[in-house]
Design a protein around this motif. Structure first.
Motif, PDB file in Angstrom:
ATOM      1  N   GLY A 147       1.624  29.221 -73.491  1.00 47.76           N
ATOM      2  CA  GLY A 147       2.718  28.263 -73.333  1.00 47.76           C
ATOM      3  C   GLY A 147       3.662  28.222 -74.510  1.00 47.76           C
ATOM      4  N   GLY A 148       3.322  28.899 -75.622  1.00 48.67           N
ATOM      5  CA  GLY A 148       4.215  28.970 -76.770  1.00 48.67           C
ATOM      6  C   GLY A 148       4.321  27.700 -77.586  1.00 48.67           C
ATOM      7  N   VAL A 149       3.534  26.664 -77.265  1.00 47.29           N
ATOM      8  CA  VAL A 149       3.601  25.390 -77.971  1.00 47.29           C
ATOM      9  C   VAL A 149       2.229  25.083 -78.559  1.00 47.29           C
ATOM     10  CG1 VAL A 149       3.943  22.897 -77.710  1.00 47.29           C
ATOM     11  CG2 VAL A 149       5.415  24.492 -76.473  1.00 47.29           C
ATOM     12  N   ALA A 150       2.174  24.934 -79.893  1.00 41.85           N
ATOM     13  CA  ALA A 150       0.913  24.584 -80.557  1.00 41.85           C
ATOM     14  C   ALA A 150       0.911  23.141 -81.041  1.00 41.85           C
ATOM     15  CB  ALA A 150       0.650  25.514 -81.733  1.00 41.85           C
ATOM     16  N   CYS A 151       2.084  22.582 -81.311  1.00 44.66           N
ATOM     17  CA  CYS A 151       2.178  21.250 -81.909  1.00 44.66           C
ATOM     18  C   CYS A 151       2.326  20.159 -80.844  1.00 44.66           C
ATOM     19  CB  CYS A 151       3.379  21.197 -82.850  1.00 44.66           C
ATOM     20  SG  CYS A 151       3.516  19.651 -83.762  1.00 44.66           S
ATOM     21  N   HIS A 152       1.706  19.020 -81.101  1.00 46.55           N
ATOM     22  CA  HIS A 152       1.807  17.891 -80.156  1.00 46.55           C
ATOM     23  C   HIS A 152       3.227  17.352 -80.054  1.00 46.55           C
ATOM     24  CE1 HIS A 152       1.548  15.555 -83.876  1.00 46.55           C
ATOM     25  NE2 HIS A 152       2.044  14.552 -83.187  1.00 46.55           N
ATOM     26  N   THR A 153       4.119  17.785 -80.971  1.00 40.47           N
ATOM     27  CA  THR A 153       5.521  17.368 -80.899  1.00 40.47           C
ATOM     28  C   THR A 153       6.320  18.241 -79.937  1.00 40.47           C
ATOM     29  OG1 THR A 153       6.242  18.812 -82.717  1.00 40.47           O
ATOM     30  CG2 THR A 153       5.455  16.587 -83.307  1.00 40.47           C
ATOM     31  N   GLY A 154       5.662  19.265 -79.343  1.00 40.34           N
ATOM     32  CA  GLY A 154       6.334  20.152 -78.403  1.00 40.34           C
ATOM     33  C   GLY A 154       6.965  21.366 -79.047  1.00 40.34           C
ATOM     34  N   ARG A 155       6.626  21.619 -80.305  1.00 38.07           N
ATOM     35  CA  ARG A 155       7.178  22.767 -81.030  1.00 38.07           C
ATOM     36  C   ARG A 155       6.165  23.913 -81.088  1.00 38.07           C
ATOM     37  NH1 ARG A 155       9.264  18.131 -83.429  1.00 38.07           N
ATOM     38  NH2 ARG A 155      11.506  18.193 -83.768  1.00 38.07           N
ATOM     39  N   GLU A 156       6.665  25.096 -81.440  1.00 37.77           N
ATOM     40  CA  GLU A 156       5.799  26.267 -81.559  1.00 37.77           C
ATOM     41  C   GLU A 156       4.711  26.063 -82.600  1.00 37.77           C
ATOM     42  OE1 GLU A 156       5.977  30.959 -82.936  1.00 37.77           O
ATOM     43  OE2 GLU A 156       7.735  29.702 -83.254  1.00 37.77           O
ATOM     44  N   SER A 157       5.071  25.474 -83.738  1.00 37.30           N
ATOM     45  CA  SER A 157       4.156  25.322 -84.865  1.00 37.30           C
ATOM     46  C   SER A 157       4.192  23.895 -85.384  1.00 37.30           C
ATOM     47  CB  SER A 157       4.595  26.278 -85.997  1.00 37.30           C
ATOM     48  OG  SER A 157       3.910  26.003 -87.188  1.00 37.30           O
ATOM     49  N   CYS A 158       3.080  23.466 -85.956  1.00 39.29           N
ATOM     50  CA  CYS A 158       3.051  22.156 -86.620  1.00 39.29           C
ATOM     51  C   CYS A 158       3.828  22.191 -87.935  1.00 39.29           C
ATOM     52  CB  CYS A 158       1.604  21.736 -86.892  1.00 39.29           C
ATOM     53  SG  CYS A 158       0.680  21.365 -85.387  1.00 39.29           S
TER      54      CYS A 158
ATOM     55  N   VAL B 130      13.752  19.193 -93.847  1.00 41.96           N
ATOM     56  CA  VAL B 130      14.657  19.506 -92.747  1.00 41.96           C
ATOM     57  C   VAL B 130      13.818  20.025 -91.576  1.00 41.96           C
ATOM     58  CG1 VAL B 130      16.572  20.971 -92.012  1.00 41.96           C
ATOM     59  CG2 VAL B 130      16.491  20.112 -94.363  1.00 41.96           C
ATOM     60  N   THR B 131      14.111  19.514 -90.385  1.00 41.97           N
ATOM     61  CA  THR B 131      13.421  19.998 -89.190  1.00 41.97           C
ATOM     62  C   THR B 131      14.024  21.327 -88.794  1.00 41.97           C
ATOM     63  OG1 THR B 131      12.934  17.762 -88.453  1.00 41.97           O
ATOM     64  CG2 THR B 131      12.896  19.489 -86.772  1.00 41.97           C
ATOM     65  N   ARG B 132      13.168  22.350 -88.791  1.00 42.60           N
ATOM     66  CA  ARG B 132      13.641  23.707 -88.526  1.00 42.60           C
ATOM     67  C   ARG B 132      13.576  24.072 -87.047  1.00 42.60           C
ATOM     68  NH1 ARG B 132      10.631  28.385 -91.571  1.00 42.60           N
ATOM     69  NH2 ARG B 132       8.849  27.346 -90.652  1.00 42.60           N
ATOM     70  N   ASP B 133      12.498  23.736 -86.392  1.00 44.21           N
ATOM     71  CA  ASP B 133      12.250  24.242 -85.049  1.00 44.21           C
ATOM     72  C   ASP B 133      12.633  23.251 -83.965  1.00 44.21           C
ATOM     73  OD1 ASP B 133      11.143  26.342 -86.415  1.00 44.21           O
ATOM     74  OD2 ASP B 133       9.075  25.820 -85.941  1.00 44.21           O
ATOM     75  N   PRO B 134      13.163  23.758 -82.870  1.00 45.89           N
ATOM     76  CA  PRO B 134      13.491  22.889 -81.742  1.00 45.89           C
ATOM     77  C   PRO B 134      12.237  22.504 -80.964  1.00 45.89           C
ATOM     78  CG  PRO B 134      13.898  25.162 -81.140  1.00 45.89           C
ATOM     79  CD  PRO B 134      13.501  25.164 -82.611  1.00 45.89           C
TER      80      PRO B 134
END
Length: 143
Positions: free
Chosen positions: A104-115, A126-130
């Motif tokens: 699914g490409g999502v590892a973080c509970h925030t819905g991002r690829e990475s925590c 700064v928030t890097r990932d969408p």
């Protein structure tokens, strides 16, 4: 080491490979999870003996939830499981590296690829990932 430390929670004797891990005072070891596809670090979580055994037995990442006090299979709620490709132990035997296929490409509970999506730049984070998947959709939290 006392006998309790030589058995899993179900009372079974631990295999020698499990004894090689340098568990901390709480019986935990940090587990760093890395994508085999992108080589990116996805998560840092904790494992106890049962979590490591469950991970190797099932082929899917299972961690010890310190806040819930129980085993937690990554993706059990979201569906974003981590399929194990390789498990490595560092040179001091006190950290585990899980190389995974992140479904699914999502590892973080925030819905991002990475925590690890916050980057320190010019004196601030700064928030890097969408967000790839809205957490409300991922966990079925719509009203």
């Amino acid at each position: 080491m006392n006998t309790d430390e030589n058995t899993t929670s179900d009372g079974q004797a631990q295999p020698e490979w499990l004894e090689r891990v340098a568990w901390n005072e709480q019986g935990l070891v940090p587990a760093i999870t890395q994508s085999v596809d992108t080589q990116r670090v996805l998560t840092l979580a904790w494992m106890n003996r049962d979590a490591l055994v469950a991970t190797l037995d099932s082929g899917f990442a299972t961690y010890w939830s310190r806040s819930r006090g129980k085993l937690w299979r990554k993706g059990e709620s979201s569906g974003n499981v981590q399929r194990i490709v390789e498990v490595c132990l560092d040179c001091d035997n006190d950290a585990v590296l899980l190389r995974v296929e992140q479904v699914g490409g999502v590892a973080c509970h925030t819905g991002r690829e990475s925590c690890f999506f916050q980057v320190y730049e010019n004196g601030r984070w700064v928030t890097r990932d969408p967000v790839i998947v809205d957490p409300k959709d991922m966990y079925g939290l719509h009203e």
